[in-house]
Design an enzyme around this catalytic site. Structure first.
Site, PDB file in Angstrom:
ATOM      1  N   GLU A 136      69.782  52.905  50.088  1.00  0.00           N
ATOM      2  CA  GLU A 136      70.063  52.340  51.515  1.00  0.00           C
ATOM      3  C   GLU A 136      71.420  53.051  52.167  1.00  0.00           C
ATOM      4  OE1 GLU A 136      69.335  51.458  54.464  1.00  0.00           O
ATOM      5  OE2 GLU A 136      68.114  49.650  53.880  1.00  0.00           O
TER       6      GLU A 136
ATOM      7  N   LYS B 189      70.289  63.812  55.433  1.00  0.00           N
ATOM      8  CA  LYS B 189      69.937  62.384  55.815  1.00  0.00           C
ATOM      9  C   LYS B 189      68.665  62.366  56.626  1.00  0.00           C
ATOM     10  CE  LYS B 189      74.800  60.798  56.326  1.00  0.00           C
ATOM     11  NZ  LYS B 189      75.888  60.798  57.123  1.00  0.00           N
TER      12      LYS B 189
END
Lengths: 427, 427
Positions: free
Chosen positions: A127, A203
């Site tokens: 996360e 990302k």
């Protein structure tokens, strides 16, 4: 009593934040989750930065953590793709759950590491690797499980968003804003990774797997950074009711997934435009839930640590019950759209001589290439070159780029290399 | 194979959305979660709206669902606090997991229902009850578990946000915008619940328990709706670089939790200001994660159904493994700040005669009440009354209100009841 024994490897910004929060909030975490988090070992190069009360847990040999019989969960916070890769492999080979914030490594070696985790029946929590404190990975995996993702737009890099915000708000040029970011610790001494869009692309590749159920590597993404953005573009954008943001974009198209990291002009009143300084954001549209946006701090010690700890507890609960539903991270390659075939609106800035026929020549070249003009503006000017601003309707990127290449060949009328930017009006 | 047998009670907007998505995405949901969702029974008043392929599952007697041996999970989507209350109680008494979007009932009877669930060792999923598609409840419970919440600001009601957006963007007055909202199905025929802030207050009370670990009922919240907002305030706000939003606010103060639903002016460049039409948003600040915002569709058939289905699967996974960590919804009463004691910046609009001494009188009254003025503006006008706009520094609400009451008593100079609004600059 449910408990989990963890080992932390890497005591940089994020690692020390994790240590600080767990140490301070141990009781609260237990009350709220029913799980007690025990830090068993801490590894770094030396213990000089470590509070003496933790010295008994210290080791400089990470294998004492990854190979420890006592430890259930390894928290890898070294970053990068050298030692961290060895650490992660060793942790998984020893059947440890793994929690990490390492986007570069997972973007490059994720498929191998996730497969290793699966074969050992353990899980990887990451996360904190995208969007720092923002619970974006959990939201995609659970909150949006029934949805098909149609598009995703992310402000995924705080450094570049900080630079762009400063350039606009304080009328700085790119290098001024960059060196301010460096002074404040928002940018590295070698800022290439951030300003050239590579961090954002790492990302984006991680998000795309989860959102589009499709394996995406950084090589599949058209990447462009912000170093070519000048004050002049920032101002032009503003005068058009627009703002420039470095966006990571993934869009389902008939040609496959369109993948891009690049500076994009967006309407000032779009929620993404309001995301300033080092904040990160993920905006997306799905089949059922409609447009949604998640915003928060994308970096920093405590925000990132907050996400690491959320993962430690989430996976602790799963580990105690062992259930692998909702935790697939392995995807097959899918169709990727060629960047030139993708369609967008464009902003084009030309510097031309002030002579009759110039406009005709330019619009002819655009027309011939099927680029249709939405608006054109030339501000009155006494000096040459004059600045010509063109906004296009939706056009094929390849056509726009060839038009500009062709226009730029007319050295007699074009006085400076022309600039183009995609314009996103979210329609 | 892991599977879950569900019964759906209530086939309105949300219920039919749930049926549609599960029916269409059954295979996808199984692939991605490893759980097969079987719809066993569907209950509504009659089956006239139901596709004939579901008729064999139909019942008009909800007890056939809540008391069924075959069903694990009851999905209550009737809404309101009459039949729905009986349904929820019966489901829990029969040890069924319960999934619902019913904020009014949970806000009123949540403590009783959560306690009943706990005593039966089952759980209640209510992600869809606040913020529709936005995974806000899951984010608070898991993603932010280590954080203490400091403040929370929500645009929690789509109807009022739609009305305020239309008033500003299309220069409508309140009643025009309301009747447009009614025509488009964004507002009920009797819009009281929405426009007077009650729906937002129900949602705020649910969020506050989870975020602040404190029992909050709707009676603890100062509630003010948008029906007093006129075009003139909308315009004034704009000219001040501000925008009016109906916010649900909870803030930790030394006096306890400050709780409010009311129209608030916020800076145009704050992310909350960019949330338009029927979108919902929750913006919050916590001890570690910093400011964050979650935005998405707050209502509608498929967005809300998307959240219901996320809950069905999340709790199915928990049910299969039975683990109650992270699922506490029962909180003790805590300290609540008195509305008058809370501090804020204020916008004040006065309509006065145009005579010497008026400004002196007004500023004297404010000064005497410790209300310090940040800016004051009187636009040139040929006609009386003239409009006086005052922005204050942070002041106690009680002091501002008494000042205005005192000022308004001077009928010789004040020509219309004065208006005040809180101004939130997020500093």
């Amino acid at each position: 009593m449910n408990h989990i024994n963890i080992g932390i490897i890497g005591l940089g910004t994020v690692g020390s934040g994790v240590l600080e929060i767990i140490n301070k909030e141990k009781e609260k975490l237990f009350t709220e989750t029913g799980i007690q988090v025990n830090i068993v070992k801490i590894c770094d190069k030396d213990n000089s930065k470590l509070d003496s009360k933790f010295h008994s847990m210290f080791t400089s040999n990470w294998k004492e953590i990854t190979e420890s019989k006592e430890i259930d969960t390894v928290v890898e916070l070294i970053g990068g793709n050298t030692v961290a890769y060895e650490v992660q492999k060793s942790a998984l080979e020893n059947s440890k759950f793994l929690i990490t914030a390492n986007k570069a490594l997972l973007s490059e070696k994720g498929q191998e590491l996730f497969a290793l985790a699966k074969s050992k029946n353990v899980e990887i929590g990451f996360e904190a690797s995208v969007g720092g404190a923002i619970p974006v990975i959990r939201s995609i995996k659970t909150g949006l499980v029934s949805n098909e993702f149609l598009s995703l737009y992310g402000i995924l890099n705080g450094t570049t968003n900080f630079i762009l915000t400063k350039m606009e708000e304080e009328d700085m040029d790119y290098f001024e804003a960059l060196s301010l970011a460096q002074k404040l610790g928002f940018a590295e001494q070698d800022p290439t990774f951030d300003v050239e869009g590579i961090d954002a692309a790492h990302k984006l590749s991680l998000l795309c797997g989860l959102a589009f159920k499709q394996k995406v590597s950084i090589e599949d993404i058209s990447i462009e950074g912000i170093s070519k953005i000048s004050k002049s573009e920032i101002k032009q954008a503003k005068s058009l009711g627009l703002r420039i943001k470095l966006l990571g974009i993934a869009k389902k198209t008939e040609q496959g997934l369109e993948l891009r990291v690049s500076p994009i002009m967006i309407p000032l009143d779009h929620p993404l435009a309001s995301v300033k300084f080092e904040m990160n954001t993920i905006y997306f549209e799905t089949s059922y839930s409609g447009p949604s946006m998640l915003m928060g701090k994308g970096a920093g010690s405590l925000p990132t640590a907050s996400a690491v700890i959320a993962d430690i507890l989430y996976y602790a609960e799963r580990k105690i019950n062992k259930n692998s539903a909702l935790e697939n991270n392995l995807f097959e390659k899918g169709k990727i759209a060629s960047s030139k075939e993708t369609e967008a609106r464009f902003y084009i800035r030309l510097k031309t001589v002030d002579k009759p026929g110039v406009l005709g020549l330019i619009t002819n070249i655009l027309g011939k290439n099927y680029v249709s003009i939405s608006s054109i503006r030339q501000n009155e000017s006494l000096n040459e070159p004059v600045e010509l601003i063109i906004l296009t309707h939706k056009s094929k990127a390849g056509n726009v780029i060839s038009s500009i290449d062709e226009i730029d060949k007319h050295k007699d009328i074009i006085k400076e290399k022309s600039i183009y930017l995609r314009l996103e009006d979210f329609n």
